[in-house]
Design a protein around this motif. Structure first.
Motif, short mmCIF file in Angstrom:
data_model
loop_
_atom_site.label_atom_id
_atom_site.label_comp_id
_atom_site.label_asym_id
_atom_site.label_seq_id
_atom_site.Cartn_x
_atom_site.Cartn_y
_atom_site.Cartn_z
N LEU A 46 23.44 67.22 36.00
CA LEU A 46 23.37 68.64 36.03
C LEU A 46 24.48 69.06 37.39
CD1 LEU A 46 19.72 69.40 35.45
CD2 LEU A 46 21.54 69.59 34.11
N ILE A 47 24.66 68.15 38.31
CA ILE A 47 25.71 68.60 39.26
C ILE A 47 27.14 68.94 38.72
CG2 ILE A 47 26.97 67.60 41.36
CD1 ILE A 47 24.58 65.95 41.86
N GLY A 48 27.44 70.18 39.27
CA GLY A 48 28.70 70.72 38.83
C GLY A 48 28.47 71.71 37.50
N LYS A 49 27.45 71.82 36.75
CA LYS A 49 26.96 72.75 35.85
C LYS A 49 26.80 74.14 36.55
CE LYS A 49 26.94 69.35 32.89
NZ LYS A 49 27.86 69.13 31.69
N THR A 50 26.80 74.96 35.69
CA THR A 50 26.74 76.40 36.00
C THR A 50 25.34 77.04 35.31
OG1 THR A 50 29.16 76.82 36.03
CG2 THR A 50 27.65 78.68 36.08
N GLY A 51 24.43 77.52 36.23
CA GLY A 51 23.44 78.20 35.77
C GLY A 51 23.24 79.74 35.80
N LEU A 52 22.50 80.20 35.15
CA LEU A 52 22.10 81.76 35.25
C LEU A 52 20.92 82.30 35.80
CD1 LEU A 52 23.82 84.20 34.13
CD2 LEU A 52 22.39 84.22 32.35
N ALA A 53 21.06 83.01 36.98
CA ALA A 53 19.73 83.38 37.89
C ALA A 53 19.14 84.37 36.75
CB ALA A 53 20.30 84.14 39.06
N VAL A 54 17.86 84.15 36.68
CA VAL A 54 16.97 85.10 35.89
C VAL A 54 16.16 85.95 37.02
CG1 VAL A 54 16.57 83.59 33.95
CG2 VAL A 54 14.97 83.40 35.72
N GLU A 55 16.25 85.96 38.21
CA GLU A 55 15.75 86.65 39.04
C GLU A 55 16.55 86.88 40.21
OE1 GLU A 55 11.89 85.20 39.48
OE2 GLU A 55 12.68 83.59 41.07
N ASP A 56 16.36 88.01 41.01
CA ASP A 56 17.24 87.69 42.42
C ASP A 56 16.87 86.68 43.40
OD1 ASP A 56 18.47 90.22 41.52
OD2 ASP A 56 17.72 91.46 42.90
N ILE A 57 17.71 85.85 44.02
CA ILE A 57 17.28 84.86 44.93
C ILE A 57 17.92 84.91 46.10
CG2 ILE A 57 17.06 82.53 45.16
CD1 ILE A 57 17.70 82.14 42.00
N ALA A 58 17.20 85.51 47.22
CA ALA A 58 17.82 85.63 48.55
C ALA A 58 18.20 84.13 48.99
CB ALA A 58 16.71 85.98 49.48
N PRO A 59 19.19 84.19 50.10
CA PRO A 59 19.69 83.09 50.68
C PRO A 59 18.42 82.11 51.20
CG PRO A 59 21.05 84.94 51.43
CD PRO A 59 19.85 85.60 50.64
N GLU A 60 18.57 80.90 50.93
CA GLU A 60 17.55 79.64 51.15
C GLU A 60 16.43 80.03 50.76
OE1 GLU A 60 18.55 76.90 53.22
OE2 GLU A 60 20.39 77.80 53.06
N ALA A 61 16.39 81.05 49.72
CA ALA A 61 15.00 81.01 49.03
C ALA A 61 15.16 80.29 47.61
CB ALA A 61 14.69 82.60 48.74
N ILE A 62 13.81 80.14 47.03
CA ILE A 62 13.67 79.52 45.81
C ILE A 62 13.19 80.53 44.75
CG2 ILE A 62 12.44 77.83 44.29
CD1 ILE A 62 12.16 76.08 47.09
N GLY A 63 14.02 80.39 43.50
CA GLY A 63 14.09 81.23 42.46
C GLY A 63 14.16 80.60 41.02
N LYS A 64 14.26 81.29 40.15
CA LYS A 64 14.26 80.79 38.92
C LYS A 64 15.59 80.84 38.19
CE LYS A 64 10.04 79.22 38.12
NZ LYS A 64 9.73 77.91 38.26
N VAL A 65 16.42 79.60 37.58
CA VAL A 65 17.73 79.65 37.13
C VAL A 65 17.57 78.84 35.57
CG1 VAL A 65 19.82 78.54 37.16
CG2 VAL A 65 18.87 79.61 39.25
#
Length: 103
Positions: A46-65
């Motif tokens: 998965l390294i180098g692949k592109t994902g799409l954020a499904v929610e706002d994710i602040a710097p250093e925060a964890i969210g869903k992609v």
């Protein structure tokens, strides 16, 4: 058949059938489960692949992609907020968490 009603015989029969089932079905079941696991993507690829954020994710925060049709936990390693719908590139995988930076 009083021997079948004896508790010791029931335990003996149970033990014998359990061992016989283990010997008979262990190999085929292992092959079946190993081929099912091999179908998913290897996390290292998965390294180098592109994902799409499904929610706002602040710097250093964890969210869903969303990546390859699957939801992943992702840490925003960038210095700006990753906005919902923005693409981010995976540069590190730690366990089941993707480290991404916005494009």
């Amino acid at each position: 058949l009083h021997i079948v009603e004896a508790e010791w015989f029931q335990w003996l029969l149970f033990s014998a059938l359990s061992i016989l089932s283990l010997i008979t079905f262990r190999g085929p079941l292992r092959r079946l489960t190993q081929t099912a696991d091999a179908g998913g993507p290897a996390v290292d690829t998965l390294i180098g692949k592109t994902g799409l954020a499904v929610e706002d994710i602040a710097p250093e925060a964890i969210g869903k992609v969303e990546l390859h049709g699957t939801m992943w936990s992702a840490r925003n390693a960038g210095t700006t907020v990753l906005i919902k719908g923005q693409r981010g590139q995976v540069f590190k995988v730690e366990g089941l968490t993707l480290w991404i930076k916005g494009e």
